[in-house]
Structure formats: structure tokens, C-alpha cells
Scaffold this active site. Structure first.
Site, short mmCIF file in Angstrom:
data_model
loop_
_atom_site.label_atom_id
_atom_site.label_comp_id
_atom_site.label_asym_id
_atom_site.label_seq_id
_atom_site.Cartn_x
_atom_site.Cartn_y
_atom_site.Cartn_z
N ASP A 176 -9.87 21.22 28.03
CA ASP A 176 -10.38 22.45 27.42
C ASP A 176 -10.24 23.52 28.51
O ASP A 176 -10.90 23.42 29.55
CB ASP A 176 -11.84 22.24 27.03
CG ASP A 176 -12.50 23.51 26.51
OD1 ASP A 176 -11.92 24.61 26.64
OD2 ASP A 176 -13.63 23.40 26.00
N ILE A 177 -9.39 24.49 28.28
CA ILE A 177 -9.04 25.45 29.32
C ILE A 177 -10.27 26.24 29.81
O ILE A 177 -10.30 26.70 30.95
CB ILE A 177 -7.92 26.40 28.82
CG1 ILE A 177 -7.15 27.03 30.00
CG2 ILE A 177 -8.45 27.49 27.88
CD1 ILE A 177 -5.83 27.69 29.61
N VAL A 236 -7.90 28.96 20.82
CA VAL A 236 -8.26 29.08 22.23
C VAL A 236 -8.93 30.44 22.49
O VAL A 236 -9.82 30.55 23.35
CB VAL A 236 -7.02 28.84 23.13
CG1 VAL A 236 -6.02 29.97 23.05
CG2 VAL A 236 -7.42 28.57 24.57
N ASP A 237 -8.54 31.46 21.75
CA ASP A 237 -9.12 32.80 21.87
C ASP A 237 -10.64 32.75 21.58
O ASP A 237 -11.46 33.23 22.38
CB ASP A 237 -8.41 33.72 20.87
CG ASP A 237 -8.66 35.20 21.10
OD1 ASP A 237 -9.30 35.55 22.10
OD2 ASP A 237 -8.22 36.00 20.26
N GLY A 253 -0.39 27.21 17.91
CA GLY A 253 -1.48 26.89 16.99
C GLY A 253 -1.25 27.63 15.68
O GLY A 253 -0.26 27.40 14.98
N VAL A 254 -2.13 28.54 15.37
CA VAL A 254 -2.06 29.33 14.14
C VAL A 254 -0.73 30.09 14.03
O VAL A 254 -0.22 30.29 12.93
CB VAL A 254 -3.24 30.34 14.10
CG1 VAL A 254 -3.14 31.27 12.92
CG2 VAL A 254 -4.56 29.60 14.06
N TYR A 255 -0.13 30.47 15.15
CA TYR A 255 1.11 31.26 15.12
C TYR A 255 2.35 30.42 14.82
O TYR A 255 3.43 30.96 14.64
CB TYR A 255 1.29 32.07 16.41
CG TYR A 255 0.45 33.33 16.47
CD1 TYR A 255 -0.46 33.65 15.47
CD2 TYR A 255 0.56 34.22 17.53
CE1 TYR A 255 -1.23 34.81 15.52
CE2 TYR A 255 -0.20 35.39 17.59
CZ TYR A 255 -1.10 35.67 16.59
OH TYR A 255 -1.85 36.82 16.65
P1 ADP Z 1 -1.81 30.97 18.71
O1 ADP Z 1 -2.46 31.92 17.75
O2 ADP Z 1 -1.12 31.69 19.86
O3 ADP Z 1 -0.94 29.97 18.03
P2 ADP Z 1 -4.04 29.06 19.00
O4 ADP Z 1 -5.29 29.29 19.74
O5 ADP Z 1 -4.11 28.93 17.50
O6 ADP Z 1 -3.02 30.23 19.45
O7 ADP Z 1 -3.34 27.75 19.55
C1 ADP Z 1 -2.68 27.68 20.79
C2 ADP Z 1 -2.93 26.32 21.43
O8 ADP Z 1 -4.22 26.35 22.06
C3 ADP Z 1 -2.95 25.14 20.48
O9 ADP Z 1 -2.19 24.07 21.07
C4 ADP Z 1 -4.44 24.76 20.42
O10 ADP Z 1 -4.60 23.37 20.18
C5 ADP Z 1 -4.86 25.11 21.81
N1 ADP Z 1 -6.30 25.26 22.07
C6 ADP Z 1 -7.32 25.54 21.21
N2 ADP Z 1 -8.50 25.56 21.86
C7 ADP Z 1 -8.22 25.29 23.18
C8 ADP Z 1 -9.01 25.16 24.37
N3 ADP Z 1 -10.34 25.31 24.34
N4 ADP Z 1 -8.39 24.85 25.52
C9 ADP Z 1 -7.04 24.69 25.56
N5 ADP Z 1 -6.24 24.82 24.50
C10 ADP Z 1 -6.83 25.10 23.31
#
Ligand code: ADP
Length: 182
Positions: free
Chosen positions: A16-17, A39-40, A129-131
Site C-alpha cells: 500500500d503506497i 490510489v488517489d 486501474g479505472v483508466y
Molecule cells: P488510474 O485512474 O490512473 O487507473 P487507479 O487508482 O484506479 O488509477 O489505479 C492505479 C493502480 O493503483 C491500480 O493498480 C490499483 O490497484 C492501485 N492502487 C489502488 N490503491 C493503492 C494503494 N493504496 N497503494 C498502491 N497502489 C494502489
């Protein structure tokens, strides 16, 4: 997976970043900089309201953040010192400039780090992820762009992490890093 390019360690991890203690973690933000899912959302929840306040001040000054660009804030309550917010491209099949834009995210994030003297940086898997960006393709672009940037600025970075939230994602970044001749 861990490799060295000059004096810079490149590493893939599953984490988890928001729990990492780095000079900066990168946020896969959206152009509004007002938080969102994935992640945002995790970064704003863990860091607290200070980050959103700084994002608002940035948007007041420059407006929405274009895809591929990067800006920096503090990290609030998280163990890292800063958050570099960048906006990844939405995947539309790969012929709408997605690889170039994703490359800009990594390059511009590292330029923001350099400008602020930040030497240990963790990236999430931007856009996958969502993108909807396919992870294997995204990993290739991420690893190439980071290596290009650190080789252009030898000595400026100590450690770059590619942080997968799950083992499947981490494995794809590890493979992309493994095939690079450093
Ligand atoms: P985007 O909208 O750029 O696709 P997302 O947040 O939907 O961004 O997903 C980008 C990546 O971040 C995915 O692989 C997701 O599983 C990952 N992610 C989500 N939460 C965390 C976290 N807490 N730490 C690290 N990576 C995460």
C-alpha cells in the site's frame, strides 16, 4: 525484483503506497486534483485534508492539471514527505497517444522530484486501474521512461520503487525491469 542503474536502485514491491516512507510517493490523480477513487482516494484518506488544501491552491493558480503533467504537495500525515500528483491517460485502445502521455507522467514526476532535491520516489501503477491501461504495456512504458530519466541525470536519484497493490501487477513490472539491459 531489484536492479541498479548507476548509483540508483530500481525495485518492484507489493505494498500500500500510503504506508511507505519515501521522499515522495506519486499519486495517479485526475485533472481536477480533488481526489477520487483508487490510489488517489487512499492517498487523500491517509494523508488528511492538508493535501487537498494544497491541491486547491494549485488549481486556483494553474487550473486543471493536464494529462502527463505533475505537481507536488506535502504528504500530510503519511510517512513519506511529499506527494507528486500526475494525471495518467485514459486507455482508448493505444492509438490516441497513450504511451507518450504515460511516459510524460513518469518523466515529469521525476523532474518535479529533481527540482525539489527528492531522491527516493515510489510510483503506483499509473492508469492501470479505472483508466483501463493494460498493465503489461503500462509497465514497459513506466520502466523505460524511468530508466531514461535516471540515465539522463546520473547521481540524482537513490531509489525508485514500482509499487504494485497486488502481486499480479508487481510481477508485470518485475518482468519489464528484468528485460532491461542496464
Ligand atoms: P488510474 O485512474 O490512473 O487507473 P487507479 O487508482 O484506479 O488509477 O489505479 C492505479 C493502480 O493503483 C491500480 O493498480 C490499483 O490497484 C492501485 N492502487 C489502488 N490503491 C493503492 C494503494 N493504496 N497503494 C498502491 N497502489 C494502489
Amino acid at each position: 525484483m531489484e536492479k541498479k542503474s548507476g548509483s540508483t536502485v530500481l525495485k518492484t514491491i507489493v505494498a500500500d503506497i500510503t504506508t511507505l516512507a519515501m521522499d515522495a510517493i506519486v499519486n495517479a490523480a485526475n485533472s481536477s486534483l480533488m481526489g477520487g477513487g483508487g490510489v488517489d482516494g487512499a492517498i487523500h484518506r491517509a494523508g488528511g485534508p492538508e493535501i487537498l488544501q494544497e491541491c486547491k491552491e494549485i488549481v486556483d493558480k494553474i487550473g486543471r492539471l493536464p494529462t502527463g503533467e505533475a505537481v507536488i504537495t506535502t504528504a500530510g500525515r503519511m510517512p513519506s514527505k511529499h506527494v507528486i500528483h500526475t494525471v495518467g491517460p485514459v486507455w482508448h485502445g493505444g492509438r490516441k497517444g497513450e504511451p507518450e502521455l504515460l511516459g510524460h507522467c513518469y518523466r515529469n514526476s521525476l523532474q518535479a522530484a529533481r527540482k525539489n532535491g527528492l531522491r527516493r520516489i515510489a510510483f503506483p501503477s499509473i492508469s492501470t486501474g479505472v483508466y483501463g491501461y493494460p498493465v503489461e504495456e503500462a509497465a514497459d512504458v513506466a520502466v523505460r521512461s524511468v530508466i531514461e530519466t535516471i540515465q539522463a541525470h546520473p547521481g540524482d536519484f537513490d531509489e525508485i520503487l514500482f509499487c504494485g497493490f497486488d502481486a499480479g501487477t508487481e510481477r508485470k513490472y518485475a518482468r519489464a525491469l528484468d528485460v532491461e539491459d542496464l
